[in-house]
Design a protein around this motif. Structure first.
Motif, PDB file in Angstrom:
ATOM      1  N   PRO A 122      98.307  -9.159  32.472  1.00 51.91           N
ATOM      2  CA  PRO A 122      97.399  -9.411  31.349  1.00 51.91           C
ATOM      3  C   PRO A 122      96.345 -10.454  31.678  1.00 51.91           C
ATOM      4  N   ASP A 123      95.258 -10.425  30.909  1.00 44.80           N
ATOM      5  CA  ASP A 123      94.234 -11.473  30.976  1.00 44.80           C
ATOM      6  C   ASP A 123      94.662 -12.701  30.176  1.00 44.80           C
ATOM      7  N   LEU A 124      95.581 -12.488  29.213  1.00 44.10           N
ATOM      8  CA  LEU A 124      95.899 -13.547  28.263  1.00 44.10           C
ATOM      9  C   LEU A 124      97.242 -13.254  27.603  1.00 44.10           C
ATOM     10  N   VAL A 125      97.998 -14.314  27.337  1.00 40.01           N
ATOM     11  CA  VAL A 125      99.194 -14.239  26.504  1.00 40.01           C
ATOM     12  C   VAL A 125      98.954 -15.090  25.265  1.00 40.01           C
ATOM     13  N   VAL A 126      99.287 -14.522  24.101  1.00 44.18           N
ATOM     14  CA  VAL A 126      99.189 -15.249  22.837  1.00 44.18           C
ATOM     15  C   VAL A 126     100.607 -15.465  22.318  1.00 44.18           C
ATOM     16  N   MET A 127     100.936 -16.719  22.031  1.00 42.01           N
ATOM     17  CA  MET A 127     102.265 -17.033  21.518  1.00 42.01           C
ATOM     18  C   MET A 127     102.155 -18.120  20.472  1.00 42.01           C
ATOM     19  N   GLU A 128     103.242 -18.324  19.714  1.00 42.60           N
ATOM     20  CA  GLU A 128     103.245 -19.322  18.660  1.00 42.60           C
ATOM     21  C   GLU A 128     103.825 -20.643  19.135  1.00 42.60           C
ATOM     22  N   ASP A 129     103.386 -21.698  18.485  1.00 40.63           N
ATOM     23  CA  ASP A 129     103.963 -23.015  18.696  1.00 40.63           C
ATOM     24  C   ASP A 129     105.446 -22.973  18.329  1.00 40.63           C
ATOM     25  N   GLY A 130     106.254 -23.724  19.047  1.00 36.16           N
ATOM     26  CA  GLY A 130     107.677 -23.770  18.743  1.00 36.16           C
ATOM     27  C   GLY A 130     108.516 -22.834  19.578  1.00 36.16           C
ATOM     28  N   ARG A 131     107.882 -22.029  20.409  1.00 31.88           N
ATOM     29  CA  ARG A 131     108.638 -21.104  21.245  1.00 31.88           C
ATOM     30  C   ARG A 131     109.165 -21.771  22.515  1.00 31.88           C
ATOM     31  N   GLY A 132     108.742 -23.002  22.770  1.00 34.39           N
ATOM     32  CA  GLY A 132     109.311 -23.736  23.891  1.00 34.39           C
ATOM     33  C   GLY A 132     108.312 -24.008  24.992  1.00 34.39           C
ATOM     34  N   ALA A 133     108.216 -25.274  25.362  1.00 36.59           N
ATOM     35  CA  ALA A 133     107.295 -25.676  26.419  1.00 36.59           C
ATOM     36  C   ALA A 133     107.668 -25.037  27.749  1.00 36.59           C
ATOM     37  N   ASN A 134     108.955 -24.783  27.970  1.00 37.76           N
ATOM     38  CA  ASN A 134     109.388 -24.194  29.233  1.00 37.76           C
ATOM     39  C   ASN A 134     108.807 -22.794  29.414  1.00 37.76           C
ATOM     40  N   LEU A 135     108.776 -22.010  28.342  1.00 37.15           N
ATOM     41  CA  LEU A 135     108.204 -20.665  28.422  1.00 37.15           C
ATOM     42  C   LEU A 135     106.714 -20.737  28.730  1.00 37.15           C
ATOM     43  N   VAL A 136     106.008 -21.638  28.059  1.00 41.14           N
ATOM     44  CA  VAL A 136     104.572 -21.793  28.321  1.00 41.14           C
ATOM     45  C   VAL A 136     104.331 -22.160  29.778  1.00 41.14           C
ATOM     46  N   THR A 137     105.124 -23.089  30.277  1.00 35.29           N
ATOM     47  CA  THR A 137     104.968 -23.528  31.667  1.00 35.29           C
ATOM     48  C   THR A 137     105.187 -22.383  32.642  1.00 35.29           C
ATOM     49  N   GLN A 138     106.213 -21.587  32.398  1.00 38.24           N
ATOM     50  CA  GLN A 138     106.476 -20.438  33.275  1.00 38.24           C
ATOM     51  C   GLN A 138     105.323 -19.453  33.259  1.00 38.24           C
ATOM     52  N   LEU A 139     104.843 -19.131  32.068  1.00 39.15           N
ATOM     53  CA  LEU A 139     103.784 -18.129  31.941  1.00 39.15           C
ATOM     54  C   LEU A 139     102.470 -18.612  32.540  1.00 39.15           C
ATOM     55  N   GLU A 140     102.158 -19.894  32.361  1.00 42.53           N
ATOM     56  CA  GLU A 140     100.876 -20.401  32.832  1.00 42.53           C
ATOM     57  C   GLU A 140     100.775 -20.459  34.355  1.00 42.53           C
ATOM     58  N   LYS A 141     101.864 -20.226  35.044  1.00 45.63           N
ATOM     59  CA  LYS A 141     101.788 -20.073  36.504  1.00 45.63           C
ATOM     60  C   LYS A 141     101.064 -18.785  36.888  1.00 45.63           C
ATOM     61  N   TYR A 142     101.053 -17.826  35.945  1.00 51.16           N
ATOM     62  CA  TYR A 142     100.534 -16.497  36.264  1.00 51.16           C
ATOM     63  C   TYR A 142      99.358 -16.053  35.403  1.00 51.16           C
ATOM     64  N   VAL A 143      99.251 -16.560  34.177  1.00 49.00           N
ATOM     65  CA  VAL A 143      98.284 -16.006  33.231  1.00 49.00           C
ATOM     66  C   VAL A 143      97.896 -17.091  32.224  1.00 49.00           C
ATOM     67  N   PRO A 144      96.642 -17.100  31.757  1.00 56.15           N
ATOM     68  CA  PRO A 144      96.265 -18.035  30.696  1.00 56.15           C
ATOM     69  C   PRO A 144      97.068 -17.775  29.413  1.00 56.15           C
ATOM     70  N   VAL A 145      97.392 -18.843  28.712  1.00 59.18           N
ATOM     71  CA  VAL A 145      98.169 -18.758  27.472  1.00 59.18           C
ATOM     72  C   VAL A 145      97.452 -19.550  26.385  1.00 59.18           C
ATOM     73  N   ILE A 146      97.304 -18.938  25.198  1.00 58.49           N
ATOM     74  CA  ILE A 146      96.876 -19.704  24.039  1.00 58.49           C
ATOM     75  C   ILE A 146      98.024 -19.733  23.037  1.00 58.49           C
ATOM     76  N   VAL A 147      98.181 -20.894  22.412  1.00 55.56           N
ATOM     77  CA  VAL A 147      99.292 -21.116  21.491  1.00 55.56           C
ATOM     78  C   VAL A 147      98.734 -21.304  20.085  1.00 55.56           C
ATOM     79  N   THR A 148      99.156 -20.446  19.162  1.00 55.96           N
ATOM     80  CA  THR A 148      98.745 -20.565  17.766  1.00 55.96           C
ATOM     81  C   THR A 148      99.694 -21.499  17.025  1.00 55.96           C
ATOM     82  N   ARG A 149      99.313 -21.892  15.804  1.00 55.41           N
ATOM     83  CA  ARG A 149     100.216 -22.688  14.980  1.00 55.41           C
ATOM     84  C   ARG A 149     101.357 -21.817  14.456  1.00 55.41           C
ATOM     85  N   GLY A 150     101.044 -20.600  14.034  1.00 51.91           N
ATOM     86  CA  GLY A 150     102.066 -19.681  13.528  1.00 51.91           C
ATOM     87  C   GLY A 150     102.411 -19.901  12.074  1.00 51.91           C
TER      88      GLY A 150
END
Length: 327
Positions: A119-147
């Protein structure tokens, strides 16, 4: 009600709150949008982080259903969504294409499945865990919504939609969606006032049964759907304690005895087919004595109206509330 979201919120806000939640004829088609203009895009997400893209994203993975709904409604079909089967059960406002890939559960998406889609981008919500964001950002840009934000969930919904729209180059479509939503609110408020129902009370809930115990999750003043009802000129009758993120609280059938008004309408969602109000409480003397039950003011929402969605799901809720009070 998705048990995955229930588990997540229980961990986040303790036993007070439980977490977020089929098929209606009011299903909307995805927005037909012109292709986004190319060129670099910079989006500041809910973390305050600047996320830079070489071009507006076209291959997007959404890890929550509200964000997936927003993508479809803006005219970009996601290439991957967490729990596509659940989405089809709970969200009908913006239907996923058959070839959208399932990337795991919302509580525990598969990083490998996401990355495999390139993907060009992953969209996820706040509260899903910093570890998941860190893993994903090794490969793809991530934006985090408030949710969710119980202090202003309608404002939060607008901000999340506009942020996603900016990242995918669909800001014009976002403006149109929000204008349509605002028009629906204004029209619904007018109809309710003309019916003499302004200020009348409502309550919104869902629930589940474990063994012989029925648990009821109430939607307080700050819940997204409650704020929609309040904007329509109605009054949320539930004043019990709720959490600061989702605006949700927990009670049982005895806790509903405070809902005394004969004018109150009680709305609930049971899109997964587990109707604890009709089935689990059918023979309960307290339940059958409640004024809204005796008055026939009990409304099971049509299946598939997502309680935590975007403007299109919001319009489905508007339709249900207006029909009950002014139909």
């Amino acid at each position: 009600m998705s048990r995955t979201r229930v588990t997540t919120l229980l961990a986040a806000v303790t036993a007070l709150t439980l977490a977020a939640c089929g098929t209606t004829e009011n299903t909307a088609e995805p927005t037909t949008a012109t292709p986004a203009a190319g060129g670099p895009v910079t989006v500041t997400d809910s973390r305050g982080k600047e996320v830079k893209l070489d071009n507006p994203a076209t291959k997007v993975v959404a890890l929550e259903w509200g964000e997936a709904e927003m993508l479809v409604s803006l005219g970009v079909m996601p290439v991957g969504v967490a729990d596509t089967k659940g989405y089809a059960t709970w969200v009908t406002a913006a239907v996923l294409a058959p070839d959208v890939k399932d990337v795991g559960t919302r509580g525990e998406p598969s990083v490998d499945s996401i990355v495999a889609l390139q993907p060009d981008l992953v969209v996820m919500e706040d509260g899903r865990g910093a570890n998941l964001v860190t893993q994903l950002e090794k490969y793809v840009p991530v934006i985090v919504t408030r949710g969710s934000d119980a202090s202003d969930n309608l404002g939060r919904m607008r901000a999340d939609l506009n942020m996603i729209a900016e990242a995918i180059g669909r800001t014009t479509e976002a403006q149109r969606l929000l204008a349509d939503f605002d028009a629906a609110i204004a029209d619904g408020r007018k109809k309710i006032a003309e019916a003499g129902a302004a200020g009348r009370p409502f309550a919104i809930a869902d629930g589940w049964k474990e063994g012989s115990t029925v648990s009821i999750r109430m939607f307080g003043q700050g819940a997204l759907v409650s704020q929609i009802g309040i904007q329509l000129g109605l009054t949320n009758a539930w004043t019990g304690k709720t959490d600061e993120v989702w605006g949700l609280g927990q009670t049982d059938v005895e806790g509903l005895t405070g809902l005394k008004s004969a004018d109150l309408h009680f709305f609930y969602n049971a899109s997964d087919g587990a109707d604890v109000f009709a089935d689990g409480l059918a023979g309960n003397a307290i339940w059958t004595s409640l004024p809204f039950v005796k008055q026939g003011h009990l409304h099971r929402m049509p299946d598939g109206i997502w309680t935590f969605g975007g403007p299109l799901s919001g319009k489905q809720y508007i339709d249900q509330l207006v029909t009950a009070y002014a139909g």
